[in-house]
Design an enzyme around this catalytic site. Structure first.
Site, PDB file in Angstrom:
ATOM      1  N   GLY A 156      21.030 -12.499  27.645  1.00  0.00           N
ATOM      2  CA  GLY A 156      21.592 -11.732  26.550  1.00  0.00           C
ATOM      3  C   GLY A 156      22.907 -11.103  26.971  1.00  0.00           C
ATOM      4  N   ARG A 179      15.299 -18.169  26.392  1.00  0.00           N
ATOM      5  CA  ARG A 179      14.474 -18.771  25.346  1.00  0.00           C
ATOM      6  C   ARG A 179      15.252 -19.827  24.574  1.00  0.00           C
ATOM      7  NH1 ARG A 179      12.123 -13.615  22.225  1.00  0.00           N
ATOM      8  NH2 ARG A 179      14.270 -12.959  22.663  1.00  0.00           N
ATOM      9  N   ARG A 240      12.633  -4.681  32.670  1.00  0.00           N
ATOM     10  CA  ARG A 240      11.577  -3.723  32.356  1.00  0.00           C
ATOM     11  C   ARG A 240      10.451  -3.905  33.355  1.00  0.00           C
ATOM     12  NH1 ARG A 240      14.563  -1.120  29.854  1.00  0.00           N
ATOM     13  NH2 ARG A 240      14.361  -0.171  27.786  1.00  0.00           N
ATOM     14  N   GLU A 269       5.935   3.016  35.423  1.00  0.00           N
ATOM     15  CA  GLU A 269       6.870   4.036  35.898  1.00  0.00           C
ATOM     16  C   GLU A 269       6.706   5.330  35.080  1.00  0.00           C
ATOM     17  OE1 GLU A 269      11.054   3.050  33.687  1.00  0.00           O
ATOM     18  OE2 GLU A 269      10.503   1.637  35.269  1.00  0.00           O
ATOM     19  N   HIS A 287      15.210   3.707  37.660  1.00  0.00           N
ATOM     20  CA  HIS A 287      15.581   3.313  36.293  1.00  0.00           C
ATOM     21  C   HIS A 287      16.890   3.993  35.870  1.00  0.00           C
ATOM     22  CE1 HIS A 287      13.659   1.767  32.314  1.00  0.00           C
ATOM     23  NE2 HIS A 287      14.971   1.638  32.277  1.00  0.00           N
TER      24      HIS A 287
END
Length: 323
Positions: A156, A179, A240, A269, A287
């Protein structure tokens, strides 16, 4: 006319709160408390909107208990804290903050790749522990970045940003799996070639994960995938937690199945799998891929603007579902 009531679930920039207060009756959380689900439900009573972060789970139970809620504006590009099916069924809109964090996150992803490949965290610990007493030819020798093969899983906006940095800045060969394949012009801009997931795993010298989390991407990288990678390869996760099987990764790092990993996200997390804390060949960050002040302010402003536009025009700027 009464202003709509909204809840700002975490502490946020004062100027963003001031902007929201021009349009809404705002209840905020200046102490930045982490509310339990029951506390969040209690705070949302009578509220039509909520400004959320990844800390607040919006699910069917909450939606049933908060019938006045109409919109949840997430201060993040990810929204796996939203049960979108339940939100859509309840007529509640969800929004996120794409684009404004793309380049900052790509910067960080590449920085984490470099720190991992060149063993920078290990080197700092080595120095701080007083172990740097002499030179040796292989002391903390890592792997090259320039001229190596950069693999990206999830192509992306952020993945493309990392690809451009690698191809144009470091002369890397870029391969990716997604994808769907990118258009020819975007591939050319990124100097990237589409390959199968299997080819990506076995060919990449540095594999960067940038795919969204979903049930289908849960543990997309587990023991089997790690075993297909080069023993000299590095794995970088800025996507993620849950995309990588952290327990399997800790075993792979300890056994030198792969050379090293850099992780900015974790399963469960802020808890981190304890085995990851005991292996030296992993760089761990809390993060923070989007954590620059300009970018975080832009994210907060976009979340606020989604709330404002929704209540003024009944149409948010960056919706993630159709309520």
């Amino acid at each position: 006319m009464n202003k709509p009531k909204i809840l700002v679930a975490r502490a946020v920039f004062p100027e963003v709160l001031a902007k929201l207060a021009q349009h809404f009756d705002v209840e905020s959380n200046p102490a930045d408390e982490l509310w339990t689900p029951a506390q969040l439900i209690a705070k949302l009573q009578g509220k039509q909107g909520v400004f959320t972060t990844g800390s607040e789970r919006i699910d069917a139970a909450l939606l049933t208990a908060c019938p006045s809620l109409k919109i949840c504006a997430n201060m993040a590009v990810g929204y796996n804290n939203f049960d979108l099916d339940a939100m859509t069924a309840a007529g509640v809109l969800g929004t996120n903050t794409p684009d404004v964090l793309t380049e900052t996150t790509a910067d960080f992803g590449f920085a984490l790749l470099m720190a991992t490949a060149r063993r920078m965290a290990e080197a700092e610990h080595f120095l701080r522990a007083g172990q740097w007493t002499r030179w040796s030819y292989d002391m903390l020798a890592g792997s090259d970045i320039h001229g190596s093969t950069l693999g990206i899983l999830g192509m992306g906006r952020i993945g493309q940003g990392i690809a451009r940095r690698g191809a144009h800045g470091f002369g890397m060969k870029v391969i990716y799996h997604n994808r769907s394949r990118l258009d020819t012009a975007t591939e050319a801009e990124c100097k990237a070639s589409f390959v199968s997931k299997e080819e990506l795993l076995k060919t990449a010298d540095h594999l960067v994960l940038v795919l969204p989390y979903s049930a289908s991407s849960h543990h997309a990288i587990g023991a089997s995938e790690l075993a297909q990678m080069k023993p000299t390869a590095t794995l970088i996760n800025i996507a993620r937690g849950g995309i990588v099987d952290d327990a399997a990764l800790a075993v792979a790092l300890r056994n030198k199945t792969i050379a090293a990993a850099g992780l900015d996200v974790f399963e469960g997390e802020p808890s981190v799998h304890p085995d990851l804390l005991t292996v030296p060949n992993v760089v761990l960050t809390p993060h923070i891929a989007s954590a620059t002040m300009p970018t975080r302010l832009a994210m907060a402003n976009l979340a606020a603007d989604n709330l404002i536009e929704f209540f003024i025009k009944n149409k948010a700027l960056t919706p993630v579902n159709h309520a």
